[in-house]
Design an enzyme around this catalytic site. Structure first.
Site, PDB file in Angstrom:
ATOM      1  N   ALA A  41      82.072  79.436  34.947  1.00 48.54           N
ATOM      2  CA  ALA A  41      81.473  78.491  34.233  1.00 48.54           C
ATOM      3  C   ALA A  41      80.683  78.488  35.908  1.00 48.54           C
ATOM      4  O   ALA A  41      80.879  78.746  36.817  1.00 48.54           O
ATOM      5  CB  ALA A  41      81.652  77.336  34.306  1.00 48.54           C
ATOM      6  N   GLN A  76      68.945  71.589  32.090  1.00 49.15           N
ATOM      7  CA  GLN A  76      70.264  72.206  32.262  1.00 49.15           C
ATOM      8  C   GLN A  76      70.210  72.868  31.737  1.00 49.15           C
ATOM      9  O   GLN A  76      70.165  72.774  30.768  1.00 49.15           O
ATOM     10  CB  GLN A  76      71.016  72.061  32.914  1.00 49.15           C
ATOM     11  CG  GLN A  76      71.769  71.491  34.216  1.00 49.15           C
ATOM     12  CD  GLN A  76      72.880  70.308  34.513  1.00 49.15           C
ATOM     13  OE1 GLN A  76      73.601  70.926  33.527  1.00 49.15           O
ATOM     14  NE2 GLN A  76      73.288  69.951  35.869  1.00 49.15           N
ATOM     15  N   TRP A 124      76.892  62.039  40.522  1.00 52.14           N
ATOM     16  CA  TRP A 124      76.484  62.199  39.251  1.00 52.14           C
ATOM     17  C   TRP A 124      75.714  60.539  38.845  1.00 52.14           C
ATOM     18  O   TRP A 124      76.598  59.777  38.393  1.00 52.14           O
ATOM     19  CB  TRP A 124      77.032  62.580  38.583  1.00 52.14           C
ATOM     20  CG  TRP A 124      77.471  63.872  38.191  1.00 52.14           C
ATOM     21  CD1 TRP A 124      76.143  65.344  37.734  1.00 52.14           C
ATOM     22  CD2 TRP A 124      78.390  64.607  38.738  1.00 52.14           C
ATOM     23  NE1 TRP A 124      76.745  66.745  38.201  1.00 52.14           N
ATOM     24  CE2 TRP A 124      77.935  66.604  38.639  1.00 52.14           C
ATOM     25  CE3 TRP A 124      79.785  64.400  39.586  1.00 52.14           C
ATOM     26  CZ2 TRP A 124      79.351  67.280  39.319  1.00 52.14           C
ATOM     27  CZ3 TRP A 124      80.442  65.216  39.885  1.00 52.14           C
ATOM     28  CH2 TRP A 124      80.502  66.519  39.783  1.00 52.14           C
ATOM     29  N   ARG A 164      69.875  61.105  34.740  1.00 53.74           N
ATOM     30  CA  ARG A 164      70.842  60.551  36.470  1.00 53.74           C
ATOM     31  C   ARG A 164      70.227  59.218  37.096  1.00 53.74           C
ATOM     32  O   ARG A 164      68.294  59.361  36.519  1.00 53.74           O
ATOM     33  CB  ARG A 164      70.395  61.629  37.536  1.00 53.74           C
ATOM     34  CG  ARG A 164      70.931  63.299  37.588  1.00 53.74           C
ATOM     35  CD  ARG A 164      71.769  63.173  37.424  1.00 53.74           C
ATOM     36  NE  ARG A 164      72.779  64.474  37.047  1.00 53.74           N
ATOM     37  CZ  ARG A 164      72.770  65.250  37.775  1.00 53.74           C
ATOM     38  NH1 ARG A 164      72.492  65.434  39.523  1.00 53.74           N
ATOM     39  NH2 ARG A 164      73.490  66.939  37.050  1.00 53.74           N
ATOM     40  N   HIS A 214      74.627  65.979  32.951  1.00 54.96           N
ATOM     41  CA  HIS A 214      74.801  67.673  33.255  1.00 54.96           C
ATOM     42  C   HIS A 214      75.390  67.747  31.537  1.00 54.96           C
ATOM     43  O   HIS A 214      75.694  67.214  30.633  1.00 54.96           O
ATOM     44  CB  HIS A 214      76.032  68.220  34.569  1.00 54.96           C
ATOM     45  CG  HIS A 214      77.357  67.480  34.574  1.00 54.96           C
ATOM     46  ND1 HIS A 214      78.446  68.193  35.053  1.00 54.96           N
ATOM     47  CD2 HIS A 214      77.912  66.085  33.151  1.00 54.96           C
ATOM     48  CE1 HIS A 214      80.171  67.224  34.666  1.00 54.96           C
ATOM     49  NE2 HIS A 214      79.706  66.163  33.881  1.00 54.96           N
ATOM     50  N   VAL A 256      85.432  72.856  38.217  1.00 52.81           N
ATOM     51  CA  VAL A 256      86.172  74.287  39.145  1.00 52.81           C
ATOM     52  C   VAL A 256      87.066  74.593  40.139  1.00 52.81           C
ATOM     53  O   VAL A 256      87.150  74.203  40.991  1.00 52.81           O
ATOM     54  CB  VAL A 256      85.094  75.558  38.942  1.00 52.81           C
ATOM     55  CG1 VAL A 256      84.113  75.334  38.109  1.00 52.81           C
ATOM     56  CG2 VAL A 256      84.266  74.103  40.551  1.00 52.81           C
TER      57      VAL A 256
END
Lengths: 349, 800
Positions: A317, A220, A160, A206, A180, A263
């Site tokens: 998620a 997003q 990112w 970004r 994000h 995650v």
């Protein structure tokens, strides 16, 4: 022996009938009515003269005259109906239009394609019980990175590239344009206790050079579901359903292992390329698959960061790029078209 | 990371087809970005030996090169400086497909006359063969390359270009990929040997290693190899390196690169004779310390940077690059070999500060296991003994302050089930984990104890183990279920709902939605905001903007909307009506900015005729206002319009929009000077609404007006007032009367006979009562009162 009045009635009838047949418009019809049924018509004068006749003659002539009168009235209304029918037909006949001429233009407004696709995406999740929430685009480093397990000096930060905000206390509390929508996971969980089931759309940024597949500003949608007993099978089920709703029942869906620090296990989801039907083309890099979102089970440390009991609660998620979905859907090859706002582009949707 | 399959087969048998292998790796998390095949396009290219090099008759820089193709000899013109007799080279005949050295595009080689000499072939560079970008010199093949053999047969390979995720530094090695392949295809891994004969004297006493900053260096291993002979590395090693995209240099350097690519451990070779006092100190850089690195760059070091130093000075930036002063050269005979482990965050910081990324730093920053250092150094020493003719000193110095215990994770069956959504058989769990090198012990009744292999620094919690199982078994094998359980109660989202309604309403009214960038430049903002506002409330600035065009967060949508309009006017005539609903970012001290939902719209151009063509009649203020009236009507809100003033707008043609006496927006004509600043020459009308201010008012239901059963009496009233009296004032006076059911303005007239400075307003007024039919007398009385009040309050006289 015929009464002279009866003879006259026959004459009246013959004349009236003959003239009525010649009548061709409303005006002529009205003058016919005055001539033959009006106060001064022969028929009316004859009826008025009946009083002077002997009783049985009066009855005989009266009956015949009255019958004639009602017959003529009947003929009149019939003729009237015929005439107005003919007039309507004539009007319709003469009013033919070129139906292929364009309609009189209405001012036609449209929603931006990103708005349209975003709404479809959200609707798919809302129907599965997800709520839409929104949050800030200018964020603290804490929410964007630290709280989602991307500490300073972590190599995952390379995923990112960040636009930082220039302000007085940037060293202590770095401020940035969110890269994000994942900070919304933290913000939502800080505000509520499980069960959580949200989607959060919004702009992200970004530090990235633009090309046909890269844009520094993009939209997003983040998704988060946390409860007791949520597993990867639920993640798969939810996202399968979403993909089918958006891309059609015939699309194939693939999950593979991928890495995102927040995650575990991590996954991404692809659909078979709708442009080449999975055969491999330029759009899908010859793989036949197009990645549309990243996902996974919420990392227990993320749950702990917001004070949830990570033993009791699990969750999933996901995050997906709206422009990407719009590009697939409409066959758009250059992502930069979305925010160039050329009407020749926008008016196609 | 490029992994040649020939090399990979050294460590694991591959039973799968190339495409199936690629698919399984991709599904399990190691994405195969591309499958490269070298050799496929190498028809008409073969291995040749240079037998003679002589000067070109007319060109100084060119040489006539004669090559032997195994029986046949050819002479071609060659411009590469490094061509020499005796070399084995790749020779392309006419008709071969090569990458053009200048354009980078594939091209067919043609016969050519170069400065008067016929040349029917070419000695190829790496770039021409598609092996790398190197084009200055020709590719020199290993000495044992068989002359006359097609190059594809000799060098051809299939290479996987892999996308390694940042959590898997172990996969940045051929051995690491071999472990994945073994687990995914049921094979087993052959570890490369690391044993060797220690022929030299003990290292102990001849070299000392001290780690000063132990927090940054968990382990430092050093070995000594003496009597090495620097020369080229063997052909097989050069082939491996070339296929993996690394240029061979010399045997010692190639071995360090080879071992890094093979097992993943970065190594560094120093010329031992150039290490002062035979002492290695691992410490933070001193203030003002500067090191000239191998790439010839002077690098000033801050005191967060870790260096490897000898008794006098820094000899390497730890984990990044060695120093030029202690570099291995042709004269080197004694090698001090380093295999160490460094703090990942520190390596990353130094790498960022120095703007220097190397193959070593890319591995260290992701967190290699310190255990790997010993594996790497043993392997490298073995190869140095074998391939560089060295004598290995007895023993390896191993300073290991950061030794950690082996990671053991207790994983319950229940946790695996809850994460994966299925119950895996015990046997499958154990087999899967074992295939990846994990230890797995079943502890009845319900749990496993999992021992993590040293190279898997990314596995530390039960959910990590769940991922290992899922990715090897395959995510496709997991079941699919739908969410059960309670759906959380819905929270109202008034701001979002309003925004979406506004978009729908304005699109229905015929406006086109646009979405513009949130970042803009100061120049644009200066065009639409008064200087004092920009001074007092400067917009937020991006510290590292991509360009000056996108440097500031917009505090108004006006500038981008006018910019969008301007760019569309270049190719569009007729009416254009655009709107955007987005956030304006208003800075607040030491806080995140207020992100204010705002609406802005612009309309310009000619009204359309029946065919949609411009009529020549331009839109006016009232066209712009109509959108706002439509919008607020649809939102069920009553707003009022008042004379207003705004920096960007024309005075006297600007209205302020008020809701409950609060200013919520404005509408007006864009000042021609402002329009001109955006290269717009025609009249433009603009409106803005602060949606945040509107939100609290929305959603209150409208109260219904009962319908009267009694007839209405309609009549027209025309009055003459001063020009300064507004229609709204008059309207309010008339509508205040109880019997007036509605009053509609239908004409405004200022020409003669209306006196100068006056205007005539004509209203159609409907009188109606809910209780009874109005008598003529009642209507007359009401009209008289209306006229009296109009006269008293705004000086109106009835127009005769």
């Amino acid at each position: 022996m015929t009464l002279p009045q009866l003879q006259e009635l026959r004459e009246i009838e013959d004349k009236a009938r003959k003239e009525l047949a010649a009548v061709s418009d409303e005006e002529a019809l009205e003058s016919w009515r005055i001539t033959h049924l009006g106060r001064r018509s022969r028929l009316n004068l004859l009826l008025r003269g009946l009083a002077s006749l002997p009783l049985d003659e009066r009855r005989q002539v009266g009956e015949t005259a009255n019958r004639l009168r009602s017959q003529l009235e009947e003929d009149l209304s019939q003729r009237q109906a015929q005439l107005s029918e003919a007039a309507v037909t004539a009007a319709v006949e003469s009013g033919r239009l070129d139906v292929t001429l364009p309609g009189r233009p209405l001012a036609m407004g449209r929603l931006h394609p990103v708005t349209q696709v975003l709404r479809d995406i959200l609707a798919a999740f809302v129907s599965m019980g997800f709520q839409v929430v929104e949050g800030p685009e200018v964020e603290w480093d804490y929410y964007n990175f630290e709280a989602v397990r991307i500490p300073k000096d972590h190599p995952a930060r390379d995923m990112w590239d960040t636009l930082w905000i220039d302000y007085a206390r940037n060293e202590e509390y770095p401020m940035l344009l969110r890269t994000h929508t994942s900070p919304m996971q933290i913000r939502v969980m800080e505000q509520m206790q499980p069960p959580v089931r949200i989607v959060s759309p919004g702009k992200c940024y970004r530090h990235e050079a633009t090309d046909p597949t890269h844009e520094w500003m993009h939209t997003q949608v983040e998704g988060l579901a946390v409860d007791e007993n949520i597993s990867m099978a639920d993640l798969k089920g939810t996202l399968y359903e979403f993909a089918r709703r958006l891309f059609g029942r015939e699309r194939r869906v693939r999950f593979r292992c991928d890495y995102f620090p927040f995650v575990e296990p991590g996954a991404d989801m692809s659909i078979d390329c709708p442009l080449c039907e999975g055969q491999g083309c330029r759009a899908c890099g010859n793989s036949g698959w197009i990645e549309i979102l990243g996902a996974g089970m919420v990392h227990p440390e993320v749950l702990t960061n917001v004070g949830y009991d990570a033993e009791r609660y699990t969750g999933f998620a996901f995050g997906l790029g709206v422009e990407r979905v719009a590009m697939l859907r409409h066959g758009i090859e250059d992502i930069r078209l979305f925010y160039a706002n050329d009407l020749r582009f926008l008016e196609q949707f | 990371m490029k992994v040649p399959l020939k090399w990979l087969r050294e460590y694991v048998d591959i039973s799968l087809s190339t495409s199936e292998l690629a698919r399984r790796l991709t599904m399990a998390g190691t994405e195969v970005d591309a499958i490269l095949t070298t050799g496929r396009d190498w028809e008409k290219i073969s291995v040749a030996e240079v037998v003679d090099v002589s000067p070109h008759p007319t060109a100084d820089r060119l040489r006539l090169t004669t090559v032997d193709l195994g029986g046949e000899q050819m002479t071609v013109v060659c411009g590469a400086p490094n061509v020499a007799a005796g070399q084995k080279v790749a020779f392309a005949r006419v008709g071969a497909e090569l990458i053009d050295g200048h354009s980078g595009e594939p091209a067919i080689l043609k016969a050519a006359k170069i400065r008067g000499v016929e040349s029917a072939g070419m000695v190829c560079s790496e770039k021409e063969l598609g092996l790398s970008d190197s084009h200055e010199s020709i590719l020199v093949l290993p000495e044992d390359a068989p002359v006359g053999t097609p190059l594809g047969e000799y060098l051809g390979d299939t290479i996987f270009d892999l996308d390694i995720t940042p959590n898997r530094p172990d996969c940045m090695s051929v051995l690491g990929i071999a472990r994945e392949v073994a687990a995914l295809s049921g094979g087993s891994v052959r570890e490369p040997p690391g044993d060797y004969e220690e022929q030299g004297r003990p290292i102990k006493g001849r070299l000392s290693v001290e780690i000063v900053d132990r927090d940054l260096c968990p382990r430092y291993c050093a070995a000594l190899i003496e009597g090495v002979q620097i020369g080229p590395s063997p052909p097989w090693m050069q082939e491996c390196l070339l296929a993996a995209g690394v240029r061979p240099i010399s045997n010692v350097v190639d071995i360090t690169n080879y071992v890094m690519l093979e097992v993943g451990q970065p190594l560094h070779a120093f010329d031992f004779s150039l290490i002062s006092d035979r002492k290695i100190v691992v410490r933070r850089a001193r203030p003002g310390e500067v090191l000239m690195t191998l790439d010839g760059t002077e690098r000033p070091l801050n005191n967060d940077a870790l260096v490897i130093a000898d008794a006098k000075e820094a000899v390497a930036v730890a984990g990044l690059m060695g120093g030029a002063a202690s570099e291995v050269t042709e004269k080197t005979t004694a090698i001090l070999l380093e295999a160490a482990n460094f703090n990942p965050a520190n390596i990353r910081r130094t790498s960022t500060t120095l703007k220097l990324r190397t193959d070593a730093s890319a591995r260290f920053e992701k967190g290699l296991s310190p255990e790997l250092a010993m594996v790497g150094i043993r392997r490298a020493v073995r190869l140095m003994v074998e391939l560089a003719g060295g004598r290995a000193a007895e023993g390896i110095i191993d300073v290991y302050p950061g030794k950690k215990r082996i990671t053991r994770i207790t994983v319950t069956q229940e946790r695996l089930r809850r994460i994966l959504g299925l119950q895996l058989p015990t046997l499958q769990v154990r087999q899967t984990l074992t295939s990846l090198g994990f230890g797995c012990r079943w502890v009845p009744p319900d749990r496993y104890v999992v021992r993590v292999p040293y190279w898997r620094t990314d596995v530390s919690i039960p959910d990590d183990v769940a991922e290992e199982l899922a990715r090897i078994i395959g995510y496709d094998e997991l079941p699919i279920t739908t969410l059960r359980g309670a759906i959380p109660p819905a929270q109202p989202q008034p701001s979002r709902e309003l925004r979406e309604r506004v978009k729908d309403i304005l699109a229905a009214a015929g406006m086109q939605e646009v979405i513009a960038y949130s970042l803009t430049n100061l120049e644009s903002l200066t065009k639409v905001l008064p200087p004092e506002e920009l001074r007092e409330r400067p917009p937020l600035r991006v510290a590292n903007p991509m360009s000056q065009q996108q440097e500031y967060l917009r505090t108004t949508l006006r500038a981008s909307l006018l910019g969008t309009l301007s760019s569309n006017l270049r190719h569009r005539q007729g009416r254009i009506a655009l709107f955007e609903v987005a956030r304006a970012y208003l800075p607040r001290p030491d806080e995140l900015p207020q992100e204010m939902e705002s609406l802005a719209g612009v309309v310009t151009g000619d009204r359309p005729d029946r065919w949609g063509q411009p009529t020549g009649e331009p839109v006016a203020l009232y066209d712009a206002k109509a959108y706002l009236e439509f919008l607020f009507d649809r939102l069920g809100l009553t707003v009022t319009y008042h004379d207003g003033e705004e920096f960007t707008l024309v005075p006297g043609r600007t209205a302020e929009v008020r809701l409950d006496d609060q200013r919520v927006g404005l509408v007006g004509q864009v000042h021609p000077r402002v329009a001109a600043a955006f290269d717009i020459e025609q009249d433009v009308y603009l409106f803005e609404v602060n949606l945040e201010a509107v939100v609290p008012q929305v959603g209150k239901p409208r109260l219904y007006q009962p319908l009267s059963r009694f007839p209405a009496v309609e009549e027209d009233i025309a009055i003459v007032v001063d020009e300064g009296v507004t229609a709204a004032q008059v309207q309010a006076i008339i509508e205040a009367f109880p019997l007036v059911q509605r009053a509609v303005l239908f004409d405004v007239y200022t020409e003669a006979p209306v006196p100068k400075g006056k205007k005539s307003l004509a209203y159609s007024v409907a009188y109606q009562s809910l209780e009874h039919t109005l008598s003529e007398a009642e209507v007359n009385r009401e009209r008289r009162r209306i006229l009296d009040r109009l006269k008293g309050q705004v000086g109106a006289v009835l127009r005769s």
